[in-house]
Design an enzyme around this catalytic site. Structure first.
Site, PDB file in Angstrom:
ATOM      1  N   ASP A 153       5.642  10.021  -4.351  1.00 37.33           N
ATOM      2  CA  ASP A 153       4.480  10.906  -4.364  1.00 37.33           C
ATOM      3  C   ASP A 153       3.402  10.338  -3.441  1.00 37.33           C
ATOM      4  OD1 ASP A 153       3.013  13.179  -6.193  1.00 37.33           O
ATOM      5  OD2 ASP A 153       1.632  11.572  -5.635  1.00 37.33           O
ATOM      6  N   HIS A 160      -2.958   4.438  -5.022  1.00 35.87           N
ATOM      7  CA  HIS A 160      -2.600   3.084  -5.429  1.00 35.87           C
ATOM      8  C   HIS A 160      -3.143   2.056  -4.436  1.00 35.87           C
ATOM      9  CE1 HIS A 160       0.122  -0.234  -6.756  1.00 35.87           C
ATOM     10  NE2 HIS A 160       0.079  -0.538  -5.470  1.00 35.87           N
ATOM     11  N   GLU A 161      -2.896   2.287  -3.150  1.00 39.18           N
ATOM     12  CA  GLU A 161      -3.372   1.336  -2.137  1.00 39.18           C
ATOM     13  C   GLU A 161      -4.890   1.284  -2.116  1.00 39.18           C
ATOM     14  OE1 GLU A 161      -1.338  -0.645  -1.020  1.00 39.18           O
ATOM     15  OE2 GLU A 161       0.529   0.428  -1.408  1.00 39.18           O
ATOM     16  N   HIS A 164      -6.542  -1.147  -4.406  1.00 37.67           N
ATOM     17  CA  HIS A 164      -6.731  -2.530  -3.958  1.00 37.67           C
ATOM     18  C   HIS A 164      -8.090  -2.706  -3.287  1.00 37.67           C
ATOM     19  CE1 HIS A 164      -2.776  -3.686  -5.100  1.00 37.67           C
ATOM     20  NE2 HIS A 164      -2.159  -2.916  -4.219  1.00 37.67           N
ATOM     21  N   ASP A 170      -1.722  -5.355  -8.235  1.00 37.57           N
ATOM     22  CA  ASP A 170      -0.492  -4.659  -8.599  1.00 37.57           C
ATOM     23  C   ASP A 170      -0.074  -5.050 -10.018  1.00 37.57           C
ATOM     24  OD1 ASP A 170       0.314  -3.213  -6.173  1.00 37.57           O
ATOM     25  OD2 ASP A 170       0.460  -5.207  -5.288  1.00 37.57           O
TER      26      ASP A 170
END
Length: 218
Positions: A153, A160-161, A164, A170
């Site tokens: 997805d 998600h990235e 950071h 993670d």
């Protein structure tokens, strides 16, 4: 972000990119390269010390970038991080959606596209997959891999990235409901939003700006 097929070279590559202080040359790869045979692109974070160091360096680089904003306005309650999509035009809609997701989730930090960016997105093909890192000169960047974003997805990958950038590590063994579990739950995972614990942690990292964020992250 971690995915099922992990290569040792991927882990080493991220650490090397940081140590050399360079953005990968493939960051400017044209769209036509999407069809290239790059099965290794499915590899990404291997959970190595190099990756953890890169993520922390990225967060601290972005925090340093906004320090001037805090100094100019000590009473500022919400920090706005400016990002650039100029080097990732194919993913502009996913990046915009990711920013909307995080902006709806957080109160102490916001994301906005614009000039004089605090960090940038790049796109291309890479055996490292998608990842967040720094260029070694105090600037952060997110690299978005074509093949990986086709398999997983895409908005989840970008969000998600971007997590950071905001200071989240993670957590590969987590469930699909955790955004920072990345590719751990598999390709069927479509969750694109951080859970309550992740949202709370980001707000704690950014409360009162730079000093509180670095202290909490360390």
């Amino acid at each position: 972000m971690r995915y099922p097929k992990v290569l040792l070279s991927a882990a080493l590559g991220i650490g090397l990119a940081v140590s050399l202080g360079t953005v990968p040359a493939i960051a400017a790869a044209p769209q036509s390269d999407r069809t290239a045979d790059a099965s290794a692109s499915y590899a990404a974070y291997a959970g190595s010390n190099e990756n953890a160091a890169a993520n922390k360096a990225f967060f601290e680089a972005v925090q340093r970038s906004v320090a001037a904003k805090r100094a100019a306005n000590p009473a500022l309650q919400t920090v706005t991080l400016i990002y650039s999509t100029g080097s990732a035009p194919s993913f502009r809609s996913q990046i915009s959606r990711s920013a909307q997701i995080w902006n709806a989730a957080e109160k102490n930090v916001k994301l906005q596209e614009g000039s004089n960016a605090d960090f940038a997105y790049y796109e291309g093909n890479s055996s490292q997959g998608s990842y967040a890192s720094t260029d070694g000169h105090g600037n952060g960047y997110i690299f978005l891999d074509y093949r990986q974003n086709q398999q997983y997805d895409s908005v989840r990958v970008v969000a998600h990235e971007t997590g950071h950038v905001l200071g989240l590590p993670d957590h590969y063994s987590g469930p699909c409901s955790e955004l920072m579990s990345g590719g751990g739950p598999g390709t069927s995972c479509r969750n694109e939003v951080p859970n309550a614990t992740e949202r709370a942690r980001v707000d704690r990292l950014w409360v009162n700006g730079l000093a509180a964020g670095i202290a909490a992250r360390g």
